[in-house]
Structures are given as C-alpha cells and as structure tokens.
Write a protein that holds these residues in place. Structure first.
Motif, PDB file in Angstrom:
ATOM      1  N   THR A  71      16.832   9.783   2.157  1.00  0.00           N
ATOM      2  CA  THR A  71      16.019  10.842   2.760  1.00  0.00           C
ATOM      3  C   THR A  71      14.786  11.112   1.915  1.00  0.00           C
ATOM      4  OG1 THR A  71      18.004  11.846   3.695  1.00  0.00           O
ATOM      5  CG2 THR A  71      16.042  13.250   3.525  1.00  0.00           C
ATOM      6  N   LEU A  72      14.963  11.134   0.611  1.00  0.00           N
ATOM      7  CA  LEU A  72      13.850  11.373  -0.299  1.00  0.00           C
ATOM      8  C   LEU A  72      12.805  10.264  -0.194  1.00  0.00           C
ATOM      9  CD1 LEU A  72      12.656  13.180  -2.479  1.00  0.00           C
ATOM     10  CD2 LEU A  72      14.045  11.944  -4.160  1.00  0.00           C
ATOM     11  N   ALA A  73      13.250   9.019  -0.080  1.00  0.00           N
ATOM     12  CA  ALA A  73      12.312   7.895   0.065  1.00  0.00           C
ATOM     13  C   ALA A  73      11.498   8.040   1.354  1.00  0.00           C
ATOM     14  CB  ALA A  73      13.062   6.571   0.044  1.00  0.00           C
ATOM     15  N   VAL A  74      12.165   8.397   2.447  1.00  0.00           N
ATOM     16  CA  VAL A  74      11.477   8.579   3.724  1.00  0.00           C
ATOM     17  C   VAL A  74      10.489   9.745   3.638  1.00  0.00           C
ATOM     18  CG1 VAL A  74      11.786   9.177   6.164  1.00  0.00           C
ATOM     19  CG2 VAL A  74      13.344   7.556   5.073  1.00  0.00           C
ATOM     20  N   LEU A  75      10.917  10.855   3.062  1.00  0.00           N
ATOM     21  CA  LEU A  75      10.025  12.010   2.899  1.00  0.00           C
ATOM     22  C   LEU A  75       8.800  11.660   2.066  1.00  0.00           C
ATOM     23  CD1 LEU A  75      12.504  14.956   2.218  1.00  0.00           C
ATOM     24  CD2 LEU A  75      10.864  14.798   4.093  1.00  0.00           C
ATOM     25  N   LEU A 121       0.833  -1.200   0.000  1.00  0.00           N
ATOM     26  CA  LEU A 121       0.000   0.000   0.000  1.00  0.00           C
ATOM     27  C   LEU A 121       0.870   1.253   0.000  1.00  0.00           C
ATOM     28  CD1 LEU A 121      -2.843   1.403   0.454  1.00  0.00           C
ATOM     29  CD2 LEU A 121      -2.243   1.331   2.870  1.00  0.00           C
ATOM     30  N   LEU A 122       1.876   1.272   0.856  1.00  0.00           N
ATOM     31  CA  LEU A 122       2.781   2.419   0.921  1.00  0.00           C
ATOM     32  C   LEU A 122       3.555   2.598  -0.383  1.00  0.00           C
ATOM     33  CD1 LEU A 122       4.255   2.016   4.514  1.00  0.00           C
ATOM     34  CD2 LEU A 122       2.581   3.710   3.744  1.00  0.00           C
ATOM     35  N   ILE A 123       4.044   1.496  -0.920  1.00  0.00           N
ATOM     36  CA  ILE A 123       4.840   1.554  -2.157  1.00  0.00           C
ATOM     37  C   ILE A 123       3.987   2.053  -3.318  1.00  0.00           C
ATOM     38  CG2 ILE A 123       6.105   0.177  -3.858  1.00  0.00           C
ATOM     39  CD1 ILE A 123       6.772  -1.750  -1.422  1.00  0.00           C
ATOM     40  N   ALA A 124       2.874   1.380  -3.559  1.00  0.00           N
ATOM     41  CA  ALA A 124       2.017   1.729  -4.699  1.00  0.00           C
ATOM     42  C   ALA A 124       1.431   3.129  -4.542  1.00  0.00           C
ATOM     43  CB  ALA A 124       0.900   0.703  -4.850  1.00  0.00           C
ATOM     44  N   GLY A 125       0.950   3.443  -3.352  1.00  0.00           N
ATOM     45  CA  GLY A 125       0.349   4.752  -3.127  1.00  0.00           C
ATOM     46  C   GLY A 125       1.341   5.878  -3.327  1.00  0.00           C
ATOM     47  N   THR A 126       2.536   5.692  -2.809  1.00  0.00           N
ATOM     48  CA  THR A 126       3.556   6.733  -2.948  1.00  0.00           C
ATOM     49  C   THR A 126       3.957   6.911  -4.402  1.00  0.00           C
ATOM     50  OG1 THR A 126       4.370   6.255  -0.720  1.00  0.00           O
ATOM     51  CG2 THR A 126       5.835   7.485  -2.176  1.00  0.00           C
ATOM     52  N   ILE A 127       4.177   5.815  -5.097  1.00  0.00           N
ATOM     53  CA  ILE A 127       4.594   5.915  -6.498  1.00  0.00           C
ATOM     54  C   ILE A 127       3.466   6.474  -7.366  1.00  0.00           C
ATOM     55  CG2 ILE A 127       5.267   4.570  -8.537  1.00  0.00           C
ATOM     56  CD1 ILE A 127       6.991   2.855  -6.613  1.00  0.00           C
ATOM     57  N   ASN A 128       2.242   6.093  -7.083  1.00  0.00           N
ATOM     58  CA  ASN A 128       1.108   6.616  -7.856  1.00  0.00           C
ATOM     59  C   ASN A 128       0.900   8.121  -7.657  1.00  0.00           C
ATOM     60  OD1 ASN A 128       0.486   4.171  -9.072  1.00  0.00           O
ATOM     61  ND2 ASN A 128      -0.909   3.569  -7.443  1.00  0.00           N
ATOM     62  N   HIS A 129       1.344   8.653  -6.538  1.00  0.00           N
ATOM     63  CA  HIS A 129       1.195  10.084  -6.248  1.00  0.00           C
ATOM     64  C   HIS A 129       2.541  10.811  -6.226  1.00  0.00           C
ATOM     65  CE1 HIS A 129      -2.581   8.436  -4.569  1.00  0.00           C
ATOM     66  NE2 HIS A 129      -3.089   9.566  -5.021  1.00  0.00           N
ATOM     67  N   ILE A 130       3.553  10.202  -6.810  1.00  0.00           N
ATOM     68  CA  ILE A 130       4.920  10.715  -6.665  1.00  0.00           C
ATOM     69  C   ILE A 130       5.092  12.136  -7.211  1.00  0.00           C
ATOM     70  CG2 ILE A 130       6.004   9.818  -8.784  1.00  0.00           C
ATOM     71  CD1 ILE A 130       8.258   8.812  -6.762  1.00  0.00           C
ATOM     72  N   ASP A 131       4.422  12.463  -8.307  1.00  0.00           N
ATOM     73  CA  ASP A 131       4.565  13.813  -8.868  1.00  0.00           C
ATOM     74  C   ASP A 131       4.009  14.869  -7.912  1.00  0.00           C
ATOM     75  OD1 ASP A 131       5.809  12.860 -11.162  1.00  0.00           O
ATOM     76  OD2 ASP A 131       3.908  12.633 -12.238  1.00  0.00           O
ATOM     77  N   GLU A 132       2.831  14.594  -7.344  1.00  0.00           N
ATOM     78  CA  GLU A 132       2.226  15.522  -6.395  1.00  0.00           C
ATOM     79  C   GLU A 132       3.086  15.644  -5.131  1.00  0.00           C
ATOM     80  OE1 GLU A 132      -1.769  13.952  -5.698  1.00  0.00           O
ATOM     81  OE2 GLU A 132      -1.585  13.097  -7.699  1.00  0.00           O
ATOM     82  N   ILE A 133       3.596  14.517  -4.663  1.00  0.00           N
ATOM     83  CA  ILE A 133       4.425  14.499  -3.462  1.00  0.00           C
ATOM     84  C   ILE A 133       5.711  15.284  -3.697  1.00  0.00           C
ATOM     85  CG2 ILE A 133       5.816  12.989  -1.986  1.00  0.00           C
ATOM     86  CD1 ILE A 133       3.515  10.886  -2.350  1.00  0.00           C
ATOM     87  N   ASP A 134       6.347  15.058  -4.839  1.00  0.00           N
ATOM     88  CA  ASP A 134       7.590  15.776  -5.152  1.00  0.00           C
ATOM     89  C   ASP A 134       7.359  17.278  -5.251  1.00  0.00           C
ATOM     90  OD1 ASP A 134       8.973  13.401  -5.084  1.00  0.00           O
ATOM     91  OD2 ASP A 134       9.284  13.266  -7.248  1.00  0.00           O
ATOM     92  N   GLU A 135       6.211  17.682  -5.775  1.00  0.00           N
ATOM     93  CA  GLU A 135       5.891  19.117  -5.836  1.00  0.00           C
ATOM     94  C   GLU A 135       5.777  19.709  -4.433  1.00  0.00           C
ATOM     95  OE1 GLU A 135       5.966  21.253  -8.396  1.00  0.00           O
ATOM     96  OE2 GLU A 135       6.701  19.498  -9.493  1.00  0.00           O
ATOM     97  N   LYS A 136       5.195  18.956  -3.503  1.00  0.00           N
ATOM     98  CA  LYS A 136       5.091  19.422  -2.113  1.00  0.00           C
ATOM     99  C   LYS A 136       6.486  19.590  -1.506  1.00  0.00           C
ATOM    100  CE  LYS A 136       0.567  19.116  -1.396  1.00  0.00           C
ATOM    101  NZ  LYS A 136      -0.251  20.287  -1.208  1.00  0.00           N
ATOM    102  N   PHE A 166       3.077  10.893   1.720  1.00  0.00           N
ATOM    103  CA  PHE A 166       1.952  10.074   1.258  1.00  0.00           C
ATOM    104  C   PHE A 166       1.039   9.727   2.430  1.00  0.00           C
ATOM    105  CE2 PHE A 166       0.142   5.805   0.946  1.00  0.00           C
ATOM    106  CZ  PHE A 166      -0.767   6.026  -0.078  1.00  0.00           C
ATOM    107  N   ALA A 167       1.633   9.310   3.540  1.00  0.00           N
ATOM    108  CA  ALA A 167       0.838   8.924   4.702  1.00  0.00           C
ATOM    109  C   ALA A 167       0.027  10.107   5.245  1.00  0.00           C
ATOM    110  CB  ALA A 167       1.749   8.355   5.795  1.00  0.00           C
ATOM    111  N   ILE A 168       0.640  11.272   5.312  1.00  0.00           N
ATOM    112  CA  ILE A 168      -0.052  12.450   5.835  1.00  0.00           C
ATOM    113  C   ILE A 168      -1.195  12.895   4.916  1.00  0.00           C
ATOM    114  CG2 ILE A 168       0.209  14.931   6.299  1.00  0.00           C
ATOM    115  CD1 ILE A 168       3.063  14.228   7.317  1.00  0.00           C
ATOM    116  N   LEU A 169      -0.946  12.895   3.615  1.00  0.00           N
ATOM    117  CA  LEU A 169      -1.942  13.409   2.662  1.00  0.00           C
ATOM    118  C   LEU A 169      -3.030  12.407   2.296  1.00  0.00           C
ATOM    119  CD1 LEU A 169       0.322  15.389   0.159  1.00  0.00           C
ATOM    120  CD2 LEU A 169      -1.060  16.283   2.051  1.00  0.00           C
ATOM    121  N   TYR A 170      -2.687  11.129   2.224  1.00  0.00           N
ATOM    122  CA  TYR A 170      -3.617  10.170   1.645  1.00  0.00           C
ATOM    123  C   TYR A 170      -4.055   9.040   2.571  1.00  0.00           C
ATOM    124  CZ  TYR A 170      -2.083  12.566  -2.546  1.00  0.00           C
ATOM    125  OH  TYR A 170      -1.792  13.532  -3.472  1.00  0.00           O
TER     126      TYR A 170
END
Length: 120
Positions: free
Chosen positions: A101-105, A68-83, A110-114
């Motif tokens: 550090t980037l992976a942890v961030l 869930l963490l892997i797929a969710g983060t990768i599926n929203h990676i562009d939005e997350i990187d913009e943040k 992802f966890a905070i937003l989604y």
C-alpha cells in the motif's frame, strides 16, 4: 507493454527498496525482472508480455517510464512520506502501513505532485 505494466514494475521496485533495501542503482537496472527465482515477484503474464514485446522502442519507452517513476519517487521519498504522515489519523502510525500500500501511495503522490505534464 503498457504504462500499466510500467507502474506494476515501479510498485515492485519500491517494495524491494523498502523491504529488501535494494539500492536505487540496482532497481534502475531492472535486472530483477528477468532473473527467475522461487520468490519471483514479476507475475507470469507480465513476464510473457515482456518476452513477447519485439518492438524495442516500445519496451525501452515503458522501461523508461518505470525508471522515471522509481527514481522520481525515491528522490522525493522524504517529501512524499511527510504528505502521507500529514493525512494519517492520530491513531494510525506511519509504520503500520502495509508495504505494498505504501509503495502504491508513494508512486501516486509522486505522479500527482511532480508529473503534471503527463497524461494518465
């Protein structure tokens, strides 16, 4: 296995996605956990815990959380990187961020937003 361990696996997967260019499909299989190699990325104590877990429901639940963490983060990676980019100082470029550090961030954001419905 615990959610902590699932988060460790997710960080390792995101690092592999970023540095090793592994596909999401390959990461979600989690086959890299059991494949031993000289460059093994799974800590020995975590491997032992994974091997000792006889309760398949518990293991499946934790692997599911990691996926869930892997797929969710990768599926929203562009939005997350913009943040992340929006909160960097003007003197700090996104490409300078350490990949671990980037992976942890990314997972944290992802966890905070989604994942508003999940407890820590």
């Amino acid at each position: 296995m615990s959610r902590r361990n699932a988060r460790i696996l997710a960080v390792q997967a995101l690092y592999s996605y970023d540095v090793g260019k592994m596909s999401l499909e390959d990461l979600l299989k989690l086959e890299w956990i059991q494949n031993g190699s000289e460059n093994d990325i799974v800590p020995e104590e975590l491997k032992e815990e994974l091997d000792e877990t006889n309760e398949s429901d518990s293991k499946a639940e934790e692997y599911g959380f990691a996926r869930l963490l892997i797929a969710g983060t990768i599926n929203h990676i562009d939005e997350i990187d913009e943040k992340i980019k929006a909160h960097l100082s003007g003197k700090w470029d996104f490409s300078r961020l350490n990949k671990v550090t980037l992976a942890v961030l990314r997972i944290s954001i992802f966890a905070i937003l989604y994942q508003k419905d999940l407890n820590p």
